[in-house]
Design a protein around this motif. Structure first.
Motif, PDB file in Angstrom:
ATOM      1  N   GLN A  83      -3.048   3.561  -5.744  1.00 24.41           N
ATOM      2  CA  GLN A  83      -4.427   4.096  -5.372  1.00 24.41           C
ATOM      3  C   GLN A  83      -4.672   4.767  -4.107  1.00 24.41           C
ATOM      4  O   GLN A  83      -5.219   5.574  -3.708  1.00 24.41           O
ATOM      5  CB  GLN A  83      -5.495   2.915  -5.199  1.00 24.41           C
ATOM      6  N   SER A  84      -3.689   4.439  -3.051  1.00 26.37           N
ATOM      7  CA  SER A  84      -3.860   4.413  -1.592  1.00 26.37           C
ATOM      8  C   SER A  84      -2.699   5.608  -1.050  1.00 26.37           C
ATOM      9  O   SER A  84      -2.732   5.943   0.020  1.00 26.37           O
ATOM     10  CB  SER A  84      -3.668   3.083  -0.688  1.00 26.37           C
ATOM     11  N   THR A  85      -1.989   6.367  -2.063  1.00 29.03           N
ATOM     12  CA  THR A  85      -0.878   7.021  -1.814  1.00 29.03           C
ATOM     13  C   THR A  85      -1.625   8.476  -1.216  1.00 29.03           C
ATOM     14  O   THR A  85      -1.229   9.176  -0.396  1.00 29.03           O
ATOM     15  CB  THR A  85      -0.195   7.301  -2.800  1.00 29.03           C
ATOM     16  N   LEU A  86      -2.807   8.747  -1.465  1.00 27.04           N
ATOM     17  CA  LEU A  86      -3.635   9.507  -0.911  1.00 27.04           C
ATOM     18  C   LEU A  86      -4.344   9.549   0.460  1.00 27.04           C
ATOM     19  O   LEU A  86      -4.698  10.457   1.081  1.00 27.04           O
ATOM     20  CB  LEU A  86      -4.788  10.352  -1.837  1.00 27.04           C
ATOM     21  N   ALA A  87      -4.253   8.281   0.773  1.00 30.11           N
ATOM     22  CA  ALA A  87      -5.145   7.831   2.211  1.00 30.11           C
ATOM     23  C   ALA A  87      -4.438   8.362   3.101  1.00 30.11           C
ATOM     24  O   ALA A  87      -3.110   8.664   3.230  1.00 30.11           O
ATOM     25  CB  ALA A  87      -5.320   6.390   1.947  1.00 30.11           C
ATOM     26  N   MET A  88      -5.128   8.463   4.466  1.00 30.67           N
ATOM     27  CA  MET A  88      -4.300   8.921   5.597  1.00 30.67           C
ATOM     28  C   MET A  88      -3.627   7.779   6.256  1.00 30.67           C
ATOM     29  O   MET A  88      -2.538   8.119   7.208  1.00 30.67           O
ATOM     30  CB  MET A  88      -5.172   9.505   6.569  1.00 30.67           C
ATOM     31  N   TYR A  89      -4.008   6.601   5.974  1.00 30.83           N
ATOM     32  CA  TYR A  89      -3.517   5.414   6.656  1.00 30.83           C
ATOM     33  C   TYR A  89      -2.826   4.517   5.556  1.00 30.83           C
ATOM     34  O   TYR A  89      -3.513   4.342   4.652  1.00 30.83           O
ATOM     35  CB  TYR A  89      -4.518   4.715   7.527  1.00 30.83           C
ATOM     36  N   GLN A  90      -1.784   3.971   6.041  1.00 28.41           N
ATOM     37  CA  GLN A  90      -0.965   2.854   4.904  1.00 28.41           C
ATOM     38  C   GLN A  90      -1.171   1.648   5.903  1.00 28.41           C
ATOM     39  O   GLN A  90      -1.122   1.532   7.082  1.00 28.41           O
ATOM     40  CB  GLN A  90       0.166   3.368   4.573  1.00 28.41           C
ATOM     41  N   TYR A 144       0.898  -1.257   0.058  1.00 26.80           N
ATOM     42  CA  TYR A 144      -0.023  -0.077   0.058  1.00 26.80           C
ATOM     43  C   TYR A 144       0.854   1.167   0.112  1.00 26.80           C
ATOM     44  O   TYR A 144       0.504   2.208   0.032  1.00 26.80           O
ATOM     45  CB  TYR A 144      -1.145   0.198   1.181  1.00 26.80           C
ATOM     46  N   GLY A 145       2.296   1.062  -0.123  1.00 29.21           N
ATOM     47  CA  GLY A 145       3.133   2.217  -0.447  1.00 29.21           C
ATOM     48  C   GLY A 145       3.161   3.313   0.475  1.00 29.21           C
ATOM     49  O   GLY A 145       2.268   3.508   1.481  1.00 29.21           O
ATOM     50  N   ARG A 146       4.187   3.966   0.649  1.00 30.79           N
ATOM     51  CA  ARG A 146       4.410   5.258   1.125  1.00 30.79           C
ATOM     52  C   ARG A 146       4.545   6.483   0.365  1.00 30.79           C
ATOM     53  O   ARG A 146       4.113   7.595   0.926  1.00 30.79           O
ATOM     54  CB  ARG A 146       5.538   5.126   2.197  1.00 30.79           C
ATOM     55  N   MET A 147       5.159   6.321  -0.936  1.00 33.41           N
ATOM     56  CA  MET A 147       5.431   7.559  -1.768  1.00 33.41           C
ATOM     57  C   MET A 147       5.016   7.202  -3.139  1.00 33.41           C
ATOM     58  O   MET A 147       5.317   6.019  -3.655  1.00 33.41           O
ATOM     59  CB  MET A 147       6.962   7.946  -1.884  1.00 33.41           C
ATOM     60  N   HIS A 148       4.272   8.004  -3.659  1.00 34.70           N
ATOM     61  CA  HIS A 148       3.660   7.890  -5.132  1.00 34.70           C
ATOM     62  C   HIS A 148       4.704   7.776  -6.022  1.00 34.70           C
ATOM     63  O   HIS A 148       4.836   6.930  -6.871  1.00 34.70           O
ATOM     64  CB  HIS A 148       2.776   8.910  -5.296  1.00 34.70           C
ATOM     65  N   ASP A 151       2.421 -16.456  10.628  1.00 30.77           N
ATOM     66  CA  ASP A 151       3.396 -15.094  10.808  1.00 30.77           C
ATOM     67  C   ASP A 151       2.642 -13.952  10.352  1.00 30.77           C
ATOM     68  O   ASP A 151       3.087 -12.705  10.486  1.00 30.77           O
ATOM     69  CB  ASP A 151       4.629 -15.575  10.252  1.00 30.77           C
ATOM     70  N   TYR A 152       1.569 -13.991   9.430  1.00 38.98           N
ATOM     71  CA  TYR A 152       1.270 -12.905   8.541  1.00 38.98           C
ATOM     72  C   TYR A 152       0.607 -11.682   9.327  1.00 38.98           C
ATOM     73  O   TYR A 152      -0.358 -12.204  10.351  1.00 38.98           O
ATOM     74  CB  TYR A 152       0.114 -13.512   7.481  1.00 38.98           C
ATOM     75  N   ARG A 153       0.774 -10.590   9.441  1.00 42.53           N
ATOM     76  CA  ARG A 153       0.493  -9.389  10.001  1.00 42.53           C
ATOM     77  C   ARG A 153       0.233  -8.292   9.100  1.00 42.53           C
ATOM     78  O   ARG A 153       0.855  -8.138   8.036  1.00 42.53           O
ATOM     79  CB  ARG A 153       1.219  -8.919  11.098  1.00 42.53           C
ATOM     80  N   ILE A 154      -0.691  -7.485   9.235  1.00 43.77           N
ATOM     81  CA  ILE A 154      -0.933  -6.109   8.694  1.00 43.77           C
ATOM     82  C   ILE A 154      -1.094  -4.960   9.855  1.00 43.77           C
ATOM     83  O   ILE A 154      -1.882  -4.981  10.576  1.00 43.77           O
ATOM     84  CB  ILE A 154      -2.292  -5.873   7.751  1.00 43.77           C
ATOM     85  N   TYR A 155       0.283  -4.323   9.769  1.00 42.72           N
ATOM     86  CA  TYR A 155       0.195  -3.041  10.781  1.00 42.72           C
ATOM     87  C   TYR A 155      -0.160  -1.973   9.990  1.00 42.72           C
ATOM     88  O   TYR A 155      -0.146  -1.852   8.877  1.00 42.72           O
ATOM     89  CB  TYR A 155       1.651  -2.990  11.256  1.00 42.72           C
ATOM     90  N   PHE A 156      -0.337  -0.771  10.873  1.00 43.60           N
ATOM     91  CA  PHE A 156      -0.859   0.289  10.192  1.00 43.60           C
ATOM     92  C   PHE A 156       0.301   1.574  10.466  1.00 43.60           C
ATOM     93  O   PHE A 156       0.795   1.518  11.542  1.00 43.60           O
ATOM     94  CB  PHE A 156      -2.085   0.801  10.718  1.00 43.60           C
ATOM     95  N   ARG A 157       0.342   2.448   9.764  1.00 45.53           N
ATOM     96  CA  ARG A 157       0.988   3.848   9.757  1.00 45.53           C
ATOM     97  C   ARG A 157       0.140   5.005   9.323  1.00 45.53           C
ATOM     98  O   ARG A 157      -0.809   4.779   8.466  1.00 45.53           O
ATOM     99  CB  ARG A 157       2.212   3.822   8.615  1.00 45.53           C
ATOM    100  N   ASN A 158       0.338   6.355   9.995  1.00 46.62           N
ATOM    101  CA  ASN A 158      -0.131   7.210   9.651  1.00 46.62           C
ATOM    102  C   ASN A 158       1.089   8.226   9.018  1.00 46.62           C
ATOM    103  O   ASN A 158       2.204   7.562   8.851  1.00 46.62           O
ATOM    104  CB  ASN A 158      -0.874   8.197  10.699  1.00 46.62           C
ATOM    105  N   ALA A 159       0.880   9.343   8.741  1.00 46.29           N
ATOM    106  CA  ALA A 159       1.791  10.335   8.319  1.00 46.29           C
ATOM    107  C   ALA A 159       3.091  10.400   9.289  1.00 46.29           C
ATOM    108  O   ALA A 159       4.342  10.463   8.602  1.00 46.29           O
ATOM    109  CB  ALA A 159       1.707  11.528   7.827  1.00 46.29           C
ATOM    110  N   SER A 160       2.988  10.288  10.336  1.00 51.49           N
ATOM    111  CA  SER A 160       4.202  10.228  11.595  1.00 51.49           C
ATOM    112  C   SER A 160       4.788   9.055  11.721  1.00 51.49           C
ATOM    113  O   SER A 160       6.127   9.022  12.203  1.00 51.49           O
ATOM    114  CB  SER A 160       3.529  10.807  12.917  1.00 51.49           C
ATOM    115  N   GLY A 161       4.233   7.781  11.585  1.00 48.77           N
ATOM    116  CA  GLY A 161       4.771   6.546  12.028  1.00 48.77           C
ATOM    117  C   GLY A 161       3.715   5.595  12.265  1.00 48.77           C
ATOM    118  O   GLY A 161       2.599   5.796  11.932  1.00 48.77           O
TER     119      GLY A 161
END
Lengths: 352, 352
Positions: free
Chosen positions: B61-68, B27-31, B79-89
């Motif tokens: 698609q998700s680069t504009l979203a507030m959460y990744q 879901y990427g961090r930078m366009h 072992d599979y996990r999905i963690y979340f980030r906002n713009a700060s971490g």
């Protein structure tokens, strides 16, 4: 080439990966090569590589199969094709895969065009040489069949029985309508979701007679011979016993599936009642005979490509080398293109 | 780094690909990085690469979203996990994503755990620090919810409203049962199939009260504010108008979904009748208050990890650096493991 030497080479240049890929078609040709490739992937960036791993697994499962699907062009484009090969080379899935998997047991081959729970309208193309599977195009756009609530895509593995043809010049004696000019359609109801381009061996259980825009369009109902329930299903009445509601849903599905695209409700012959296994065998026998006339040039082909590599009596038989050329000249395989999310929309159609 | 220089570098060594991948989370961090990666893929073997392209598109698609969403471990493993980030971490999806998308409009955030038409039982994990999404495990095996005919997987985008908690110590006044110790569940009914880990902004339309093995388990019914029908849907009665049969199917789905696993039929409070939008807002308000007590350590957490990075009043607040460490120490992302085809089986369950 040993796995170890591939590893070493890969460290030096990505070109080797390209070469390895170029040698291996989707659904693969050699078990060993798949292994080598899997080893290579361990050297590549591991995350985000889902699709690659998926494809390789398909290959490994299918190495024992008699037929391989060969993807060309990019999925979700009008260039996309699936060609077929047997152990000797390219073949037409329509003309060169035998109708029977085992004639003595009356089991048939089935070419899977549309896996269960998908809605890209893929079909064996009659006009192109070697009859690859391609996605139907309507008004310049790739065709996705509408999802009608509560169903998601096709509710069976959907495909065709090879070496059959619903002759559009012949009135079907039981429906009173002409054929739809296609190989006969077949719905496989086993538990497993099949792969696009897979060739299943199936047991026929019965049939329904859809009248689609005025043409007879038989839908043969069958089950994969390897399904755990295959032995218990002997005739059409066993379908309702083991899959209660499926036949009713099947008839409803075909009645409404074109309504979201502005078409009227489809009709069924025999009031939508499903016919027996024996009846279905007779229907298949008829459409196989029409195909026999077609391949021998005794019937008017009307634009159907009858090129084939295995039918000795056919004037349309071509050389393996020429068949190889056809695949070689088709577009290179490519990445899937994105699909608009509107193809996932659920349409709420209710019959009175 | 410019695309052209990446191309040149790639011709020399595959190591660069590794590095690029390592920098970009699912879901990427930078366009720009997604673009660079897409350019890189054009240099790589093009066929069989479906999954890679798919992932990249999700990112773009998700680069504009507030959460990744940040995938770790291999899909289809424990072992599979999905963690979340906002713009700060890094953040906890349960504690750090605000309940409201827009409090003045009463629109809520929704964390998508299970996209429509899938059946891997993914959920926000309450016990692990940062509450990543992971697949539920029963008797040592990854849990896939049975497909009950005619349904395929979950029939809505399914997830949770952040900053809510169904307190297991409190008797729900309307159902007479205790809470199920989870954030409140929410069903999004818009046309689009959401992505796992996506954070949607939704409009609440009503609720049903499932009694699951004796515990109150509210299911909030909502629609993505960006769905074309969102403005027309104002209350629960509009759901039947625009999605005829969906509420009935929803209640039936929850009644039977555990029967193939040997559990009894589930019950509903209010005879399965769906409650209004206003009622649903009150329910959400209650469970948000329980969460407020939890995060301030006023209620007994009972094993729930309350670590968070944004709640100033919380004694469980941790430093961003520590949150980064948690993700860094989790398993590296990997290729998806194969899934047994039995998870696709259709079960035929009919209620009397």
């Amino acid at each position: 080439m040993k796995t170890k030497s591939v590893r070493t080479t890969l460290r030096n240049t990505p070109r080797m990966i390209k070469l390895l890929f170029a040698e291996v078609h989707l659904y693969g040709r050699m078990h060993i090569k798949s292994h080598v490739l899997l080893s290579c992937f361990k050297l590549l960036p591991l995350h985000l590589c889902g699709g690659l791993r998926g494809c390789l697994l398909v290959k490994r499962q299918s190495t024992l199969a008699m037929y391989q699907a060969v993807e060309r062009g990019s999925p979700n484009t009008t260039d996309y094709r699936i060609y077929f090969r047997n152990a000797s080379g390219p073949i037409s899935p329509l003309h060169d895969i035998p109708i029977f998997a085992d004639a003595s047991k009356k089991t048939y081959n089935m070419v899977v065009e549309i896996p269960r729970w998908t809605n890209a309208k893929m079909e064996i193309n009659l006009k192109e040489v070697l009859n690859p599977i391609k996605q139907d195009v309507k008004k310049g756009k790739l065709r996705f069949v509408a999802n009608c609530f509560p169903h998601h895509g096709y509710i069976w593995n959907y495909g065709a029985i090879p070496q059959t043809w619903e002759n559009p010049e012949v009135l079907d004696e039981s429906t009173g309508c002409k054929g739809d000019n296609d190989p006969i359609d077949i719905l496989e109801i086993g538990f497993r979701v099949a792969k696009r381009g897979e060739v299943l061996q199936v047991k026929v259980l019965g049939t329904v007679a859809l009248i689609d825009e005025g043409e007879t369009d038989w839908k043969i109902i069958a089950i994969d011979v390897n399904d755990p329930l295959a032995d218990e299903l002997k005739d059409i009445s066993d379908v309702e016993k083991h899959f209660p509601g499926l036949l009713k849903a099947t008839v409803e599905w075909f009645k409404i599936y074109k309504i979201p695209d502005g078409k009227p409700e489809n009709q069924f012959a025999f009031n939508g009642e499903a016919k027996s296994r024996e009846f279905a065998h007779h229907v298949i026998d008829d459409v196989h005979k029409y195909w026999c006339s077609l391949i021998k040039k005794e019937a008017e082909a009307g634009g159907i490509s009858c090129a084939n590599v295995t039918n000795a009596e056919s004037p349309f038989k071509i050389e393996q080398k020429d068949a190889e050329d056809i695949i070689a000249k088709s577009p290179q395989p490519g990445l899937p293109h994105p699909v608009e999310s509107i193809v996932d929309k659920w349409h709420y159609i209710h019959l009175k």
